[in-house]
Design a protein around this motif. Structure first.
Motif, PDB file in Angstrom:
ATOM      1  N   ILE A   6       0.865  -1.180   0.000  1.00  0.00           N
ATOM      2  CA  ILE A   6       0.000   0.000   0.000  1.00  0.00           C
ATOM      3  C   ILE A   6       0.897   1.223   0.000  1.00  0.00           C
ATOM      4  CG2 ILE A   6      -1.710   1.352   1.275  1.00  0.00           C
ATOM      5  CD1 ILE A   6      -2.821  -1.265   2.362  1.00  0.00           C
ATOM      6  N   VAL A   7       0.693   2.096  -0.970  1.00  0.00           N
ATOM      7  CA  VAL A   7       1.433   3.355  -1.072  1.00  0.00           C
ATOM      8  C   VAL A   7       0.503   4.466  -0.614  1.00  0.00           C
ATOM      9  CG1 VAL A   7       2.610   4.962  -2.605  1.00  0.00           C
ATOM     10  CG2 VAL A   7       2.808   2.486  -3.006  1.00  0.00           C
ATOM     11  N   ILE A   8       0.930   5.221   0.367  1.00  0.00           N
ATOM     12  CA  ILE A   8       0.118   6.333   0.872  1.00  0.00           C
ATOM     13  C   ILE A   8       0.683   7.618   0.287  1.00  0.00           C
ATOM     14  CG2 ILE A   8      -0.666   7.565   2.927  1.00  0.00           C
ATOM     15  CD1 ILE A   8      -0.490   4.945   4.449  1.00  0.00           C
ATOM     16  N   GLY A   9      -0.016   8.151  -0.701  1.00  0.00           N
ATOM     17  CA  GLY A   9       0.421   9.351  -1.394  1.00  0.00           C
ATOM     18  C   GLY A   9       0.467   9.122  -2.882  1.00  0.00           C
ATOM     19  N   GLY A  10      -0.194  10.009  -3.635  1.00  0.00           N
ATOM     20  CA  GLY A  10      -0.289   9.845  -5.077  1.00  0.00           C
ATOM     21  C   GLY A  10       0.501  10.858  -5.872  1.00  0.00           C
ATOM     22  N   GLY A  11       1.540  11.433  -5.270  1.00  0.00           N
ATOM     23  CA  GLY A  11       2.409  12.353  -5.986  1.00  0.00           C
ATOM     24  C   GLY A  11       3.534  11.604  -6.689  1.00  0.00           C
ATOM     25  N   PRO A  12       4.581  12.320  -7.136  1.00  0.00           N
ATOM     26  CA  PRO A  12       5.661  11.678  -7.876  1.00  0.00           C
ATOM     27  C   PRO A  12       6.328  10.533  -7.127  1.00  0.00           C
ATOM     28  CG  PRO A  12       5.797  14.058  -8.113  1.00  0.00           C
ATOM     29  CD  PRO A  12       4.731  13.795  -7.096  1.00  0.00           C
ATOM     30  N   ALA A  13       6.587  10.685  -5.830  1.00  0.00           N
ATOM     31  CA  ALA A  13       7.252   9.619  -5.074  1.00  0.00           C
ATOM     32  C   ALA A  13       6.370   8.384  -4.984  1.00  0.00           C
ATOM     33  CB  ALA A  13       7.624  10.117  -3.680  1.00  0.00           C
ATOM     34  N   GLY A  14       5.108   8.573  -4.657  1.00  0.00           N
ATOM     35  CA  GLY A  14       4.207   7.444  -4.510  1.00  0.00           C
ATOM     36  C   GLY A  14       3.982   6.703  -5.814  1.00  0.00           C
ATOM     37  N   LEU A  15       3.809   7.452  -6.905  1.00  0.00           N
ATOM     38  CA  LEU A  15       3.581   6.815  -8.203  1.00  0.00           C
ATOM     39  C   LEU A  15       4.836   6.102  -8.688  1.00  0.00           C
ATOM     40  CD1 LEU A  15       1.439   9.585  -9.900  1.00  0.00           C
ATOM     41  CD2 LEU A  15       0.646   7.408  -8.973  1.00  0.00           C
ATOM     42  N   SER A  16       6.004   6.676  -8.439  1.00  0.00           N
ATOM     43  CA  SER A  16       7.252   6.015  -8.802  1.00  0.00           C
ATOM     44  C   SER A  16       7.410   4.705  -8.033  1.00  0.00           C
ATOM     45  CB  SER A  16       8.434   6.946  -8.523  1.00  0.00           C
ATOM     46  OG  SER A  16       9.669   6.326  -8.806  1.00  0.00           O
ATOM     47  N   ALA A  17       7.109   4.728  -6.739  1.00  0.00           N
ATOM     48  CA  ALA A  17       7.188   3.505  -5.934  1.00  0.00           C
ATOM     49  C   ALA A  17       6.214   2.455  -6.451  1.00  0.00           C
ATOM     50  CB  ALA A  17       6.904   3.828  -4.470  1.00  0.00           C
ATOM     51  N   ALA A  18       5.006   2.885  -6.805  1.00  0.00           N
ATOM     52  CA  ALA A  18       3.996   1.950  -7.291  1.00  0.00           C
ATOM     53  C   ALA A  18       4.431   1.292  -8.597  1.00  0.00           C
ATOM     54  CB  ALA A  18       2.672   2.683  -7.467  1.00  0.00           C
ATOM     55  N   VAL A  19       4.987   2.089  -9.509  1.00  0.00           N
ATOM     56  CA  VAL A  19       5.446   1.551 -10.794  1.00  0.00           C
ATOM     57  C   VAL A  19       6.536   0.505 -10.578  1.00  0.00           C
ATOM     58  CG1 VAL A  19       6.773   2.150 -12.860  1.00  0.00           C
ATOM     59  CG2 VAL A  19       4.765   3.503 -12.229  1.00  0.00           C
ATOM     60  N   GLN A  20       7.515   0.813  -9.722  1.00  0.00           N
ATOM     61  CA  GLN A  20       8.609  -0.126  -9.510  1.00  0.00           C
ATOM     62  C   GLN A  20       8.131  -1.404  -8.828  1.00  0.00           C
ATOM     63  OE1 GLN A  20      11.471   0.301 -10.943  1.00  0.00           O
ATOM     64  NE2 GLN A  20      10.725   2.278 -11.697  1.00  0.00           N
ATOM     65  N   ALA A  21       7.187  -1.289  -7.906  1.00  0.00           N
ATOM     66  CA  ALA A  21       6.653  -2.480  -7.251  1.00  0.00           C
ATOM     67  C   ALA A  21       5.882  -3.356  -8.235  1.00  0.00           C
ATOM     68  CB  ALA A  21       5.754  -2.078  -6.083  1.00  0.00           C
ATOM     69  N   ARG A  22       5.165  -2.723  -9.173  1.00  0.00           N
ATOM     70  CA  ARG A  22       4.437  -3.502 -10.177  1.00  0.00           C
ATOM     71  C   ARG A  22       5.403  -4.181 -11.139  1.00  0.00           C
ATOM     72  NH1 ARG A  22       1.247  -6.261 -10.294  1.00  0.00           N
ATOM     73  NH2 ARG A  22       0.394  -5.966 -12.399  1.00  0.00           N
ATOM     74  N   VAL A  23       6.512  -3.521 -11.453  1.00  0.00           N
ATOM     75  CA  VAL A  23       7.525  -4.159 -12.292  1.00  0.00           C
ATOM     76  C   VAL A  23       8.028  -5.439 -11.629  1.00  0.00           C
ATOM     77  CG1 VAL A  23       9.880  -3.890 -13.177  1.00  0.00           C
ATOM     78  CG2 VAL A  23       8.219  -2.051 -13.469  1.00  0.00           C
ATOM     79  N   ARG A  24       8.050  -5.442 -10.289  1.00  0.00           N
ATOM     80  CA  ARG A  24       8.446  -6.638  -9.538  1.00  0.00           C
ATOM     81  C   ARG A  24       7.250  -7.551  -9.248  1.00  0.00           C
ATOM     82  NH1 ARG A  24      13.798  -6.609  -7.670  1.00  0.00           N
ATOM     83  NH2 ARG A  24      14.898  -5.174  -9.047  1.00  0.00           N
ATOM     84  N   ASN A  25       6.156  -7.325  -9.956  1.00  0.00           N
ATOM     85  CA  ASN A  25       4.985  -8.207  -9.909  1.00  0.00           C
ATOM     86  C   ASN A  25       4.295  -8.228  -8.547  1.00  0.00           C
ATOM     87  OD1 ASN A  25       3.213  -9.867 -11.378  1.00  0.00           O
ATOM     88  ND2 ASN A  25       4.143 -11.732 -10.560  1.00  0.00           N
ATOM     89  N   LYS A  26       4.297  -7.091  -7.859  1.00  0.00           N
ATOM     90  CA  LYS A  26       3.576  -6.967  -6.598  1.00  0.00           C
ATOM     91  C   LYS A  26       2.261  -6.222  -6.832  1.00  0.00           C
ATOM     92  CE  LYS A  26       7.176  -8.775  -4.735  1.00  0.00           C
ATOM     93  NZ  LYS A  26       7.179 -10.251  -4.580  1.00  0.00           N
ATOM     94  N   SER A  27       1.211  -6.643  -6.166  1.00  0.00           N
ATOM     95  CA  SER A  27      -0.049  -5.908  -6.245  1.00  0.00           C
ATOM     96  C   SER A  27       0.070  -4.644  -5.402  1.00  0.00           C
ATOM     97  CB  SER A  27      -1.216  -6.768  -5.753  1.00  0.00           C
ATOM     98  OG  SER A  27      -1.026  -7.172  -4.405  1.00  0.00           O
ATOM     99  N   VAL A  28      -0.443  -3.542  -5.946  1.00  0.00           N
ATOM    100  CA  VAL A  28      -0.217  -2.226  -5.321  1.00  0.00           C
ATOM    101  C   VAL A  28      -1.510  -1.434  -5.281  1.00  0.00           C
ATOM    102  CG1 VAL A  28       1.081  -0.064  -5.418  1.00  0.00           C
ATOM    103  CG2 VAL A  28       2.144  -2.175  -6.205  1.00  0.00           C
ATOM    104  N   LEU A  29      -1.777  -0.847  -4.127  1.00  0.00           N
ATOM    105  CA  LEU A  29      -2.849   0.142  -3.983  1.00  0.00           C
ATOM    106  C   LEU A  29      -2.227   1.472  -3.625  1.00  0.00           C
ATOM    107  CD1 LEU A  29      -5.900   0.909  -3.735  1.00  0.00           C
ATOM    108  CD2 LEU A  29      -5.661   0.433  -1.279  1.00  0.00           C
ATOM    109  N   VAL A  30      -2.572   2.518  -4.379  1.00  0.00           N
ATOM    110  CA  VAL A  30      -2.153   3.878  -4.058  1.00  0.00           C
ATOM    111  C   VAL A  30      -3.336   4.605  -3.431  1.00  0.00           C
ATOM    112  CG1 VAL A  30      -1.404   6.106  -4.973  1.00  0.00           C
ATOM    113  CG2 VAL A  30      -0.422   3.994  -5.881  1.00  0.00           C
TER     114      VAL A  30
END
Length: 285
Positions: A6-30
């Motif tokens: 779970i990423v708390i925050g939808g700005g550049p840092a949060g979206l960057s973290a979400a993208v990288q986690a998805r590249v590693r095949n993890k399910s992500v909620l922002v």
């Protein structure tokens, strides 16, 4: 629903973290605030982001979001109110719901400043951060909304629709309020009461009430996780963007200066990768 991260925050840092986690095949909620509350969305022109000069902030944010959506990142617009260790991860209260994740990335931006006088002492005894969650408790009663976010007028309108007698307090004129809601323009606010809320001091005015809704863009990191270590007003992290709490990572403005998009995106990348690696280690010790 359960998520890996779970990423708390939808700005550049949060979206960057979400993208990288998805590249590693993890399910992500922002979990993100409404677009109008994000500082980047209000920037008229960004000239210092490598390779993309001249964009306005909203366009840049839309590009970041489109990238995340193309990788099936899930989004929830709302306010993360608290997080609690579940033993195998974390329960996160988002408005009136609870979501569960195995790891957290905090990308919640700059701290909203110190609590108002009386806020922490009367939390749960008349102090609330969520109109949707607690508004029904105050139907037919006097409440004060302290607006510190773009969506605060909307929540004040909702409370009035429920039957609350609403007074709105803000340091600047409010836009979008219903005509019947009185406005007190004041920067200094204190919550008063013995054991429960009895009034709000707004500048020179005393506003008797039974409930006060403190509507900021986000709660501070230590309200989410009281045991989180800070360094001044910022979250303390190591080079892996790990906090002192296992499974909790942080990135972006909430970790300190410089408050720049490039720094936020880079830290988000590291936080997303390290959160994914943390989960892999737990699955394959």
């Amino acid at each position: 629903m359960n998520y890996d991260i779970i990423v708390i925050g939808g700005g550049p840092a949060g979206l960057s973290a979400a993208v990288q986690a998805r590249v590693r095949n993890k399910s992500v909620l922002v979990v993100r605030a409404p677009a109008g509350d994000l500082p980047l969305a209000r920037a008229r022109r960004v000239d210092n982001y490598l390779g993309l000069p001249g964009l306005d902030g909203r366009e840049m944010l839309e590009r970041f979001e489109a990238h995340a959506q193309s990788l099936a990142v899930q989004f929830r617009t709302g306010k993360a109110l608290s997080a609690m260790d579940s033993g195998d991860g974390f329960f996160v209260a988002v408005d009136q719901d609870v979501v569960e994740g195995r790891a957290l990335v905090l990308a919640c931006g700059v701290s909203q400043g110190p609590p108002f006088p009386g806020e922490l002492e009367l939390l749960g005894a008349g102090v609330s951060y969520c109109a949707t969650c607690d508004g029904m408790l105050y139907r037919g009663k006097d409440v004060v909304v302290v607006g510190r976010s773009a969506h605060a007028p909307e929540e004040a309108n909702y409370l009035q629709e429920l039957g609350c007698r609403v007074t709105y307090v803000s340091p600047a004129p409010a836009e979008g309020l219903r005509p019947g809601i009185p406005v007190v323009q004041a920067g200094k606010v204190a919550v008063l009461g013995e054991g429960k809320v009895s009034a709000v001091q707004a500048g020179e005015q005393l506003l008797p009430c039974e409930g006060v809704f403190l509507l900021r863009s986000a709660v501070s990191p230590t309200q989410l996780l009281p045991e989180l270590e800070l360094e001044g007003p910022y979250i303390r992290v190591d080079r892996n963007m790990a906090t002192n709490l296992p499974g909790v990572f942080a990135a972006g403005d909430c970790t300190g200066l410089p408050l720049q998009i490039s720094k936020a995106v880079g830290e988000g990348l590291v936080a997303g990768l390290r959160a994914a690696e943390y989960l892999d280690r737990r699955s394959n010790p």
